[in-house]
Write an enzyme that holds these catalytic residues in place. Structure first.
Site, PDB file in Angstrom:
ATOM      1  N   SER A 161       0.874  -1.182   0.000  1.00  0.00           N
ATOM      2  CA  SER A 161       0.000   0.000   0.000  1.00  0.00           C
ATOM      3  C   SER A 161       0.905   1.225   0.000  1.00  0.00           C
ATOM      4  CB  SER A 161      -0.847  -0.021   1.278  1.00  0.00           C
ATOM      5  OG  SER A 161      -1.479   1.223   1.493  1.00  0.00           O
TER       6      SER A 161
ATOM      7  N   TYR B 262      -1.997  -1.280  10.452  1.00  0.00           N
ATOM      8  CA  TYR B 262      -1.968  -1.395   8.991  1.00  0.00           C
ATOM      9  C   TYR B 262      -0.650  -0.843   8.434  1.00  0.00           C
ATOM     10  CZ  TYR B 262      -3.944  -1.179   4.225  1.00  0.00           C
ATOM     11  OH  TYR B 262      -4.191  -1.348   2.877  1.00  0.00           O
TER      12      TYR B 262
HETATM   13  P1  NAD Z   1     -11.442  -6.249   0.047  1.00  0.00           P
HETATM   14  O1  NAD Z   1     -12.018  -6.179   1.407  1.00  0.00           O
HETATM   15  O2  NAD Z   1     -12.297  -5.984  -1.145  1.00  0.00           O
HETATM   16  O3  NAD Z   1     -10.719  -7.653  -0.197  1.00  0.00           O
HETATM   17  C1  NAD Z   1      -9.985  -8.299   0.797  1.00  0.00           C
HETATM   18  C2  NAD Z   1      -9.881  -9.765   0.448  1.00  0.00           C
HETATM   19  O4  NAD Z   1      -9.164 -10.428   1.506  1.00  0.00           O
HETATM   20  C3  NAD Z   1     -11.265 -10.439   0.360  1.00  0.00           C
HETATM   21  O5  NAD Z   1     -11.253 -11.413  -0.649  1.00  0.00           O
HETATM   22  C4  NAD Z   1     -11.397 -11.092   1.742  1.00  0.00           C
HETATM   23  O6  NAD Z   1     -12.278 -12.197   1.746  1.00  0.00           O
HETATM   24  C5  NAD Z   1      -9.952 -11.518   1.965  1.00  0.00           C
HETATM   25  N1  NAD Z   1      -9.680 -11.815   3.362  1.00  0.00           N
HETATM   26  C6  NAD Z   1      -9.807 -11.015   4.441  1.00  0.00           C
HETATM   27  N2  NAD Z   1      -9.503 -11.699   5.567  1.00  0.00           N
HETATM   28  C7  NAD Z   1      -9.165 -12.952   5.186  1.00  0.00           C
HETATM   29  C8  NAD Z   1      -8.760 -14.131   5.865  1.00  0.00           C
HETATM   30  N3  NAD Z   1      -8.635 -14.173   7.209  1.00  0.00           N
HETATM   31  N4  NAD Z   1      -8.494 -15.238   5.147  1.00  0.00           N
HETATM   32  C9  NAD Z   1      -8.638 -15.242   3.793  1.00  0.00           C
HETATM   33  N5  NAD Z   1      -9.004 -14.153   3.101  1.00  0.00           N
HETATM   34  C10 NAD Z   1      -9.275 -13.032   3.788  1.00  0.00           C
HETATM   35  O7  NAD Z   1     -10.210  -5.226   0.097  1.00  0.00           O
HETATM   36  P2  NAD Z   1      -9.201  -4.711  -1.034  1.00  0.00           P
HETATM   37  O8  NAD Z   1      -9.240  -3.236  -0.964  1.00  0.00           O
HETATM   38  O9  NAD Z   1      -9.399  -5.383  -2.332  1.00  0.00           O
HETATM   39  O10 NAD Z   1      -7.822  -5.165  -0.378  1.00  0.00           O
HETATM   40  C11 NAD Z   1      -6.930  -6.085  -0.967  1.00  0.00           C
HETATM   41  C12 NAD Z   1      -5.513  -5.738  -0.557  1.00  0.00           C
HETATM   42  O11 NAD Z   1      -5.167  -4.468  -1.098  1.00  0.00           O
HETATM   43  C13 NAD Z   1      -5.316  -5.619   0.959  1.00  0.00           C
HETATM   44  O12 NAD Z   1      -4.081  -6.195   1.311  1.00  0.00           O
HETATM   45  C14 NAD Z   1      -5.303  -4.124   1.185  1.00  0.00           C
HETATM   46  O13 NAD Z   1      -4.572  -3.773   2.318  1.00  0.00           O
HETATM   47  C15 NAD Z   1      -4.629  -3.649  -0.093  1.00  0.00           C
HETATM   48  N6  NAD Z   1      -4.848  -2.251  -0.428  1.00  0.00           N
HETATM   49  C16 NAD Z   1      -6.111  -1.747  -0.608  1.00  0.00           C
HETATM   50  C17 NAD Z   1      -6.260  -0.410  -0.950  1.00  0.00           C
HETATM   51  C18 NAD Z   1      -7.597   0.210  -1.192  1.00  0.00           C
HETATM   52  O14 NAD Z   1      -7.675   1.439  -1.338  1.00  0.00           O
HETATM   53  N7  NAD Z   1      -8.664  -0.545  -1.301  1.00  0.00           N
HETATM   54  C19 NAD Z   1      -5.131   0.416  -1.075  1.00  0.00           C
HETATM   55  C20 NAD Z   1      -3.877  -0.131  -0.862  1.00  0.00           C
HETATM   56  C21 NAD Z   1      -3.743  -1.463  -0.546  1.00  0.00           C
END
Ligand code: NAD
Length: 260
Positions: free
Chosen positions: A142, A155
């Protein structure tokens, strides 16, 4: 480009992980999907990818907070497909609170899922990838792996840790045909961010639309969200031969967030 290759994308039932899985399937990779959610919806995603892309896609329900189970996910994949070429460590959760109010249980869960899961997955995958003399490990960090924001102690700590882990694994695998890189997205509109938009709207008594604009204006100069499909494109680039010599890096895809 990826026909015959096998990819695991953790947390691919939603958001960014799903965008990455769809792009890898479009390029011909067989897939292991993983993540939480409704069984019926997950099956619709899985069967849809198989049907539309003509690849093999399996779903594995491993809980990424359990290190031994994460190791099992890698082992099972190699048993099922006979190989593992691409590991995308993407599963992640968020919780926000000032450090002095941050619940220890939330701290532990974020560290386990956002950081330790990648360690266990990588530790188990590296010997197999080295044996194959080709592998791609891609950690979805991130902007919070590079800079901080208030109220995100766990985080930010986990994502900085993930960038550090990426560098070490990049060094340890250098010259083996395996690369390890982190991608550092800015705001992507997924369920993980939707909650933060709702919180801003509630705290400031403003509309969803105003909250969305405020969220972007505070951090992301492009004033636009990054799309999961664009992150899929970044992963695809890292899997291409153009990226053979890119390892140990952290690549921001953030609309200018970390240039400030
Ligand atoms: P999201 O909530 O849409 O997806 C998260 C995924 O992780 C889902 O498929 C969920 O089921 C899975 N997950 C959560 N806990 C779990 C567990 N215990 N076991 C198995 N799977 C699990 O969120 P996202 O925004 O798509 O996030 C994905 C990644 O991207 C994360 O690592 C997040 O930190 C990172 N990220 C997101 C953003 C943003 O703005 N959305 C920015 C930077 C980084």
């Amino acid at each position: 480009m990826l026909k015959g290759k096998v990819a695991i994308v953790t947390g691919s039932t939603s958001g960014i992980g799903l965008g990455i899985a769809e792009e890898l399937a479009r390029l011909g990779a067989d897939l292991v999907l993983n993540g939480l959610g409704d069984a019926g919806e997950i099956e619709t995603i899985r069967s849809g990818i198989e049907r539309e892309r003509g690849v093999r896609a399996v779903y594995d329900a491993t809980d990424m907070s359990r290190g031994d189970a994460v190791r099992g996910l890698i082992t099972t994949t190699v048993e099922t497909f006979g190989r593992l070429d691409i590991l995308v460590n993407n599963a992640g959760i968020q919780f926000t609170a000032p450090v002095d109010e941050f619940p220890a249980a939330k701290w532990n869960a974020i560290l386990e899922i956002n950081l330790s899961a990648a360690f266990h997955g990588i530790a188990t995958a590296v010997p197999q990838m080295k044996k194959q003399r080709w592998g791609r490990i891609i950690n979805i960090a991130s902007t919070h792996g590079l800079v901080a924001s208030t109220h995100k102690a766990a985080y930010v700590a986990a994502k900085h840790g993930l960038v550090g882990l990426t560098k070490v694994v990049g060094l340890e695998t250098a010259g083996s045909g395996v690369t390890c890189n982190a991608i550092c997205p800015g705001w992507v509109r997924t369920p993980l961010v939707e909650k933060q938009i709702n919180d801003i709207a509630a705290q400031r008594s403003i509309s969803q639309k105003e909250a969305l604009r405020a969220l972007l204006a505070e951090k992301q100069p492009s004033l636009d969200f990054v799309l999961p499909a664009q992150l899929g494109g970044t992963v695809a680039f890292l899997c291409s031969s153009a990226a053979d010599q890119i390892t140990g890096t952290a690549i921001p895809v953030d609309g200018g967030w970390t240039a400030q």
